[in-house]
Design a protein around this motif. Structure first.
Motif, PDB file in Angstrom:
ATOM      1  N   ARG A 186      23.687 -14.287 -25.765  1.00 15.37           N
ATOM      2  CA  ARG A 186      24.809 -15.160 -25.399  1.00 15.37           C
ATOM      3  C   ARG A 186      26.055 -14.864 -26.225  1.00 15.37           C
ATOM      4  N   LYS A 187      25.886 -14.525 -27.487  1.00 16.67           N
ATOM      5  CA  LYS A 187      27.047 -14.152 -28.300  1.00 16.67           C
ATOM      6  C   LYS A 187      27.707 -12.892 -27.739  1.00 16.67           C
ATOM      7  N   ALA A 188      26.883 -11.908 -27.372  1.00 15.16           N
ATOM      8  CA  ALA A 188      27.432 -10.666 -26.814  1.00 15.16           C
ATOM      9  C   ALA A 188      28.160 -10.931 -25.508  1.00 15.16           C
ATOM     10  N   ALA A 189      27.611 -11.824 -24.694  1.00 17.93           N
ATOM     11  CA  ALA A 189      28.269 -12.175 -23.439  1.00 17.93           C
ATOM     12  C   ALA A 189      29.621 -12.821 -23.689  1.00 17.93           C
ATOM     13  N   ALA A 190      29.649 -13.769 -24.624  1.00 20.17           N
ATOM     14  CA  ALA A 190      30.909 -14.449 -24.942  1.00 20.17           C
ATOM     15  C   ALA A 190      31.936 -13.469 -25.499  1.00 20.17           C
ATOM     16  N   ASP A 191      31.489 -12.563 -26.376  1.00 23.93           N
ATOM     17  CA  ASP A 191      32.401 -11.578 -26.953  1.00 23.93           C
ATOM     18  C   ASP A 191      32.966 -10.643 -25.884  1.00 23.93           C
ATOM     19  N   ALA A 192      32.186 -10.450 -24.795  1.00 27.79           N
ATOM     20  CA  ALA A 192      32.633  -9.574 -23.705  1.00 27.79           C
ATOM     21  C   ALA A 192      33.450 -10.330 -22.662  1.00 27.79           C
ATOM     22  N   GLY A 193      33.709 -11.602 -22.907  1.00 32.43           N
ATOM     23  CA  GLY A 193      34.498 -12.397 -21.975  1.00 32.43           C
ATOM     24  C   GLY A 193      33.706 -12.923 -20.791  1.00 32.43           C
ATOM     25  N   ARG A 194      32.382 -12.910 -20.892  1.00 37.74           N
ATOM     26  CA  ARG A 194      31.536 -13.421 -19.817  1.00 37.74           C
ATOM     27  C   ARG A 194      31.091 -14.848 -20.131  1.00 37.74           C
ATOM     28  N   ASP A 195      30.597 -15.542 -19.119  1.00 39.03           N
ATOM     29  CA  ASP A 195      30.038 -16.872 -19.314  1.00 39.03           C
ATOM     30  C   ASP A 195      28.604 -16.720 -19.821  1.00 39.03           C
ATOM     31  N   PRO A 196      28.314 -17.077 -21.058  1.00 41.41           N
ATOM     32  CA  PRO A 196      26.960 -16.884 -21.595  1.00 41.41           C
ATOM     33  C   PRO A 196      25.897 -17.630 -20.805  1.00 41.41           C
ATOM     34  N   GLU A 197      26.273 -18.779 -20.244  1.00 38.02           N
ATOM     35  CA  GLU A 197      25.295 -19.583 -19.516  1.00 38.02           C
ATOM     36  C   GLU A 197      24.972 -19.000 -18.142  1.00 38.02           C
TER      37      GLU A 197
END
Length: 343
Positions: A186-197
């Motif tokens: 989820r951190k990687a998703a957020a850092d990539a500008g994606r919705d972690p959820e």
């Protein structure tokens, strides 16, 4: 929480189809199989029969890899099945394990895995992609919806999962490792500008429902000990790459392989194999779900609270039908209690 079942393509293939049919009747949403074409029969042929004999379940490999099949072939398989049966396939993928090692191959790099995901998902979904210097698109496909879920353990693979995958597959059910892994994705998703959820989380592990006796518990542990050996292959690679000091990989994931001496892929995923004695009972209890129904429900609710969307249970033991039925009749209804509508 969704529930999946993970099967091996042992002959006769119709038995696998029947297990899939029973799983759907019992409330399972996903049917997964191993994808190792030398150790077991060809999964995509079996998928066509599963889809023809069921109505709703989603099918796919846990997991395929970019090394043993051309990526365009993999995409075409999924796109064809989706065109025939509606969008009822899913692609679990990783760097490669048994399918490549039995032919003296090696897992692909994470860069290759990332590129393959883009090609497979893009082509299967009717898009044009760049592949080996050509711009390609299936002229016959109207486009389908193929989610790609990545199986990962290590920090870099977890980061890749968060950056590009539709879902994350963790092949063990230890709560601490699950929490650490989900947080990394989820951190990687957020850092990539994606919705972690928006990334689906799947925990896959053997389940063995016991009657509450010590004897039956010990039998369940022995029947599932193979899983600790299978996970140990991946952990050994991680320890070789990152070290065993806990800085990059949780010590809960690495400590137990200290006694590991080797692995025979001819016994891969088989109960009672001869090279997993190094796996202690405490690891089996953490990595798998073994025990009475109450214990199963408690563990599943714990995983759900950590953010797990699907539990996929491996059925590689001597109580396949019994475990499948126990889950359908007594576990699923208690985990997924229907809430009354508010007035």
């Amino acid at each position: 929480m969704d529930f999946g079942v993970v099967l091996q393509n042992d002959p006769p293939a119709w038995r696998i189809v029947e297990f899939a049919r029973q799983a759907e009747l019992l409330g399972f949403s996903h049917v997964w199989t191993f994808d190792s074409h030398l150790l077991w029969q060809e999964p995509y042929v079996v998928y066509s029969q599963i889809l023809a004999n069921t109505r709703r379940v989603t099918v796919g490999p846990m997991v395929t890899n970019p090394a043993t099949r051309d990526w365009t072939v993999t995409a075409s398989l999924f796109a064809t099945l989706n065109d025939m049966f509606g969008d009822r396939t899913i692609c679990g993928i990783g760097r490669g394990d048994s399918a490549v090692r039995v032919i003296n191959g090696a897992p692909v790099t994470l860069a290759t895995l990332r590129e393959s995901i883009g090609v497979i998902r893009g082509l299967a979904n009717g898009e044009s992609v760049d592949y080996k210097g050509n711009r390609l698109q299936f002229p016959w496909s109207k486009g389908s919806a193929l989610p790609v879920w990545v199986a990962a353990y290590g920090p870099k693979a977890l980061a890749l999962t968060g950056e590009v995958a539709d879902g994350f597959i963790l092949q063990l059910a230890d709560p601490d490792i699950t929490a650490w892994s989900i947080a990394a994705v989820r951190k990687a998703a957020a850092d990539a500008g994606r919705d972690p959820e928006a990334i689906s989380i799947c925990v896959a592990a053997p389940a063995y429902v016991t009657d509450g006796s010590r004897e039956h518990l010990d039998r369940g542990r022995d029947q599932c000990r193979w899983f600790g050996g299978m996970v140990g292959n991946h952990v050994a690679d991680l320890v070789a790459r990152y070290g065993a000091d806990g800085a990059a990989v949780p010590k809960a994931l690495s400590d137990y392989i200290a006694g590991r001496q080797g692995y025979d892929y001819n016994q891969h995923g088989k109960a009672g194999n001869t090279h997993t004695d190094f796996v202690p009972d405490e690891v089996i209890d953490r990595f798998c779900l073994i025990g009475p129904v109450d214990h199963q429900v408690e563990r599943l609710k714990e995983l759900e609270a950590l953010g797990v969307d699907q539990f996929a249970l491996y059925l590689q033991h001597d109580a396949k039908s019994e475990t499948l039925s126990a889950y359908g009749d007594r576990v699923l209804p208690r985990v997924n209690v229907r809430k009354a509508a508010k007035a």
